[in-house]
Design an enzyme around this catalytic site. Structure first.
Site, PDB file in Angstrom:
ATOM      1  N   CYS A 188       0.936  -1.038  -0.067  1.00  0.00           N
ATOM      2  CA  CYS A 188      -0.086  -0.115   0.031  1.00  0.00           C
ATOM      3  C   CYS A 188       0.886   1.308  -0.151  1.00  0.00           C
ATOM      4  O   CYS A 188       2.020   1.234   0.096  1.00  0.00           O
ATOM      5  CB  CYS A 188      -0.799  -0.239   1.334  1.00  0.00           C
ATOM      6  SG  CYS A 188      -1.847  -1.764   1.368  1.00  0.00           S
ATOM      7  N   ARG A 245       0.970   1.752  -6.096  1.00  0.00           N
ATOM      8  CA  ARG A 245       1.419   1.053  -5.081  1.00  0.00           C
ATOM      9  C   ARG A 245       0.015   0.155  -4.412  1.00  0.00           C
ATOM     10  O   ARG A 245       0.195  -0.601  -3.718  1.00  0.00           O
ATOM     11  CB  ARG A 245       1.817   1.734  -3.950  1.00  0.00           C
ATOM     12  CG  ARG A 245       3.086   2.343  -4.276  1.00  0.00           C
ATOM     13  CD  ARG A 245       3.919   3.080  -2.846  1.00  0.00           C
ATOM     14  NE  ARG A 245       4.172   1.832  -1.991  1.00  0.00           N
ATOM     15  CZ  ARG A 245       5.326   1.448  -1.812  1.00  0.00           C
ATOM     16  NH1 ARG A 245       6.266   1.591  -2.501  1.00  0.00           N
ATOM     17  NH2 ARG A 245       5.761   0.497  -0.802  1.00  0.00           N
ATOM     18  N   ASN A 264       1.046  -0.517   6.117  1.00  0.00           N
ATOM     19  CA  ASN A 264       1.476  -1.231   4.988  1.00  0.00           C
ATOM     20  C   ASN A 264       1.967  -2.481   5.509  1.00  0.00           C
ATOM     21  O   ASN A 264       2.939  -2.003   6.214  1.00  0.00           O
ATOM     22  CB  ASN A 264       2.383  -0.367   3.927  1.00  0.00           C
ATOM     23  CG  ASN A 264       2.785  -1.069   2.919  1.00  0.00           C
ATOM     24  OD1 ASN A 264       2.064  -2.204   2.669  1.00  0.00           O
ATOM     25  ND2 ASN A 264       3.864  -0.653   2.213  1.00  0.00           N
ATOM     26  N   GLY A 265       1.690  -3.507   4.941  1.00  0.00           N
ATOM     27  CA  GLY A 265       2.194  -4.778   5.554  1.00  0.00           C
ATOM     28  C   GLY A 265       1.328  -5.788   5.958  1.00  0.00           C
ATOM     29  O   GLY A 265       0.087  -5.895   5.666  1.00  0.00           O
ATOM     30  N   LYS A 322       4.617  -9.998 -19.519  1.00  0.00           N
ATOM     31  CA  LYS A 322       4.214  -8.426 -19.764  1.00  0.00           C
ATOM     32  C   LYS A 322       2.779  -8.414 -20.244  1.00  0.00           C
ATOM     33  O   LYS A 322       1.830  -7.758 -19.872  1.00  0.00           O
ATOM     34  CB  LYS A 322       5.039  -7.658 -20.815  1.00  0.00           C
ATOM     35  CG  LYS A 322       6.475  -7.433 -20.169  1.00  0.00           C
ATOM     36  CD  LYS A 322       6.309  -6.170 -19.495  1.00  0.00           C
ATOM     37  CE  LYS A 322       6.342  -6.380 -18.069  1.00  0.00           C
ATOM     38  NZ  LYS A 322       7.356  -7.110 -17.293  1.00  0.00           N
ATOM     39  N   LYS A 355       3.028  -2.188  -7.660  1.00  0.00           N
ATOM     40  CA  LYS A 355       4.318  -2.008  -7.940  1.00  0.00           C
ATOM     41  C   LYS A 355       5.370  -2.675  -7.205  1.00  0.00           C
ATOM     42  O   LYS A 355       6.403  -3.178  -7.584  1.00  0.00           O
ATOM     43  CB  LYS A 355       4.501  -0.576  -8.051  1.00  0.00           C
ATOM     44  CG  LYS A 355       6.163  -0.250  -8.715  1.00  0.00           C
ATOM     45  CD  LYS A 355       6.249  -0.717 -10.022  1.00  0.00           C
ATOM     46  CE  LYS A 355       7.601  -0.423 -10.644  1.00  0.00           C
ATOM     47  NZ  LYS A 355       7.609  -1.127 -12.034  1.00  0.00           N
TER      48      LYS A 355
END
Length: 621
Positions: A2, A27, A100-101, A498, A616
């Site tokens: 995040c 993110r 975040n985590g 991709k 990302k």
């Protein structure tokens, strides 16, 4: 995975937080929210969906507070709904946090907190952090801290909470009793403190900071900071002082703007000639015909004398590592083993004296790659990091390293980082080879050929519209194969990845010869098959594989060497790339595949820079 933004200064926090979230949306983009201190209250606004949904709410409210925290989410625990969006408040309503985590022991902690009277309103693991801080901050539950100020009590509550958390976290905390204070902490998930004029901007990524300041402090693992209008103090989670150096953010605001491009992925594909020039600048010594890699100078003897090299990475980074295996074994005569970083520590990797461990990650924060690094280090390996982000955890924890210097990569589907990684691995292989057995004459051939690569990529980019026209004929097909041999096998894997990432087409990358050991059963006139068929030692073998596909009616798209007219007898469409040495071909052949994937996604109406379910920087296991 995040994005976190926090602000404390003299401007309206709402505007800066919202702008920061937009820069970090790559993110995570399942939901978003802010908590702003205003009139000794916390105004918490959240929304499911993209940040534009949150923006509509904030424009209407027009909050004036000058301190706050914000978050854009990639869901792990709990569906992407408003109730699961961050920030989360504690059961008293005094404290809000963004996280975040992953908190691995959240179930146990949640049960304990419920027994203590805490209430939960979401399905997330993160809410336990807010409630635990609130529990320890509450004077009724913290009789031993009655003589402490509110700021001291909150800091102690945060430390007590962090000590009980298992897992990874980047955390920002705000309290309605302390509207002029922010507290942040990290373990495994990046946080950067931007230092401006009478203001601080904290974020998961410098992209959210660089508009306001280029001065930053990168928090290390198991470190925290208390930030007030008077300044900031950093320490370890167990309260040992830390003197973090103020660093200059290495890129400018212009580098993270879209400019005249429609998507970041498109911009980053077309930037590759320039980013490769930057990557090779100062390293590819054209005057003296030498390779200079200052980041590994202290470990150069150990590298040259290494008996074995292990390389670990994830996704695109792993594909660059697979190219490196061919390069290091062929040019430097070194045995190389490549690993999915996520699997490395869950087997029993053989690390003997003379083993060099290389880890590769664009962000330098990939949690699986970081875990592989630490496992190898604990087993006694010397370590080398290949990363793009200066100040990242991997850059700090390896014994030596090489930065890509390709500039910030915003698009979720990595492009310029891949060519940067392959270029760095090529220079590393040549650096070692020259010191082991390669003649100066041989080295000069490679240096001269590498110097031409950026210009050669520019000629490939001119094919973009033609590649788009070919892609339009096949982008409705739901199953593709990408095939290559030797150096082109990892390129086939990268081409398939991709296409999967951004167009949601099922695609497989394989060694071309393996097709007949099973996957050939999938070949029908409806299946596009992409061959990387450049002039190389295995060219005739690849032609044979193409004939096998053609005999079964498969539609063939070939990436071939300029001037090769024979290939037209087998392929329905040909994307030509300039000729170069076999070892350097992946730097060219990957570019048409990047363009193919990009155009397929656009033609199918996909959100190229924000593909579903992806983020990302993967900072959770």
């Amino acid at each position: 995975m995040c994005g976190i933004v926090a602000y404390l200064g003299n401007k309206k926090a709402q505007n800066i937080l919202l702008e920061g979230l937009k820069r970090l949306e790559y993110r995570g983009y399942d939901s978003s929210g802010v908590a702003i201190a205003q009139n000794y209250q916390l105004e918490v606004i959240r929304s499911a969906g993209r940040i534009s949904c949150l923006e509509e709410k904030l424009i209407e409210l027009n909050l004036f507070g000058s301190a706050g925290i914000a978050h854009t989410r990639w869901a792990t625990h709990g569906a992407p709904t408003e109730k699961n969006a961050h920030p989360h408040q504690d059961y008293t309503g005094k404290i809000a946090i963004v996280h975040n985590g992953i908190i691995e022991n959240y179930t146990t902690l949640k049960k304990w907190l419920i027994k203590k009277g805490a209430e939960f309103k979401s399905d997330t693991d993160s809410e336990v952090v807010a409630n635990m801080i609130g529990l320890f901050y509450d004077k009724q539950n913290a009789t031993d801290t009655q003589e402490l100020s509110d700021a001291e009590r909150l800091e102690k509550a945060l430390r007590l909470t962090l000590a009980k958390l298992a897992g990874t976290f980047g955390i920002a905390v705000i309290c309605k009793d302390l509207p002029d204070t922010l507290m942040v902490a990290r373990r495994g998930s990046p946080l950067v403190i931007g230092i401006g004029d009478d203001e601080f901007i904290i974020a998961s990524d410098a992209a959210a900071i660089v508009k306001h300041t280029t001065q930053a402090v990168y928090l290390g693992d198991n470190e925290m900071a208390v930030i007030s209008r008077d300044g900031y103090v950093t320490s370890t989670i167990d309260n040992q002082p830390v003197n973090n150096k103020i660093e200059e953010i290495e890129y400018s605001l212009e580098e993270i703007e879209l400019a005249d491009y429609t998507h970041y992925m498109q911009k980053e594909i077309f930037e590759q000639p320039e980013t490769l020039r930057a990557c090779m600048s100062g390293r590819l010594d054209l005057q003296n015909k030498n390779i200079k890699l200052g980041g590994i100078a202290d470990m150069s003897r150990k590298l040259v004398k290494a008996r074995k090299i292990n390389i670990a990475g994830c996704g695109t980074a792993l594909h660059s590592a697979m190219v490196a295996k061919y390069l290091l074994e062929e040019l430097a005569s070194l045995p190389v083993e490549t690993d999915f970083a996520s699997e490395f520590r869950y087997r029993n990797p053989i690390i003997n004296e003379g083993t060099m461990q290389i880890v590769v990650s664009q962000s330098g924060e990939t949690i699986d790659t970081l875990a592989a690094l630490r496992e190898a280090h604990d087993r006694g390996a010397h370590t080398l990091g290949i990363v793009n982000s200066v100040g990242s955890t991997i850059a700090r924890e390896t014994d030596c390293g090489i930065y890509l210097h390709v500039g910030p990569e915003i698009g979720v589907a990595s492009t310029k980082a891949f060519t940067g990684q392959v270029a760095v691995f090529t220079m590393l292989a040549l650096y070692i080879a020259r010191r082991r057995h390669m003649s100066q004459y041989q080295l000069e051939r490679y240096i001269d050929a590498m110097a031409k690569i950026p210009d050669q990529i520019e000629t490939i980019l001119l094919l973009s519209e033609m590649i788009k026209e070919v892609t339009a004929q096949y982008c409705d097909r739901e199953n593709w194969l990408f095939l290559g041999r030797g150096y082109q096998y990892p390129v086939a894997l990268e081409g398939a990845l991709k296409l999967k990432e951004i167009s949601y087409i099922h695609a497989e990358g394989l060694p071309a010869a393996e097709m007949k050991h099973g996957p050939i059963a999938l070949i029908t006139p409806e299946m596009p098959v992409v061959f990387i068929a450049t002039k190389c030692d295995q060219y005739d073998k690849v032609i044979g594989n193409m004939e096998e596909v053609k005999a079964r009616g498969g539609q063939i798209i070939a990436v071939a060497t300029e001037g090769d007219q024979q290939i037209k007898n087998y392929a329905d469409h040909v994307f030509y790339v300039p000729d170069t040495l076999d070892e350097l071909q992946p730097l060219l052949t990957v570019v048409p595949l990047q363009l193919l994937a990009y155009h397929a996604a656009v033609l199918r109406g996909m959100d190229v820079d924000k593909p579903r379910n992806l983020a990302k920087s993967v900072t959770v296991e």
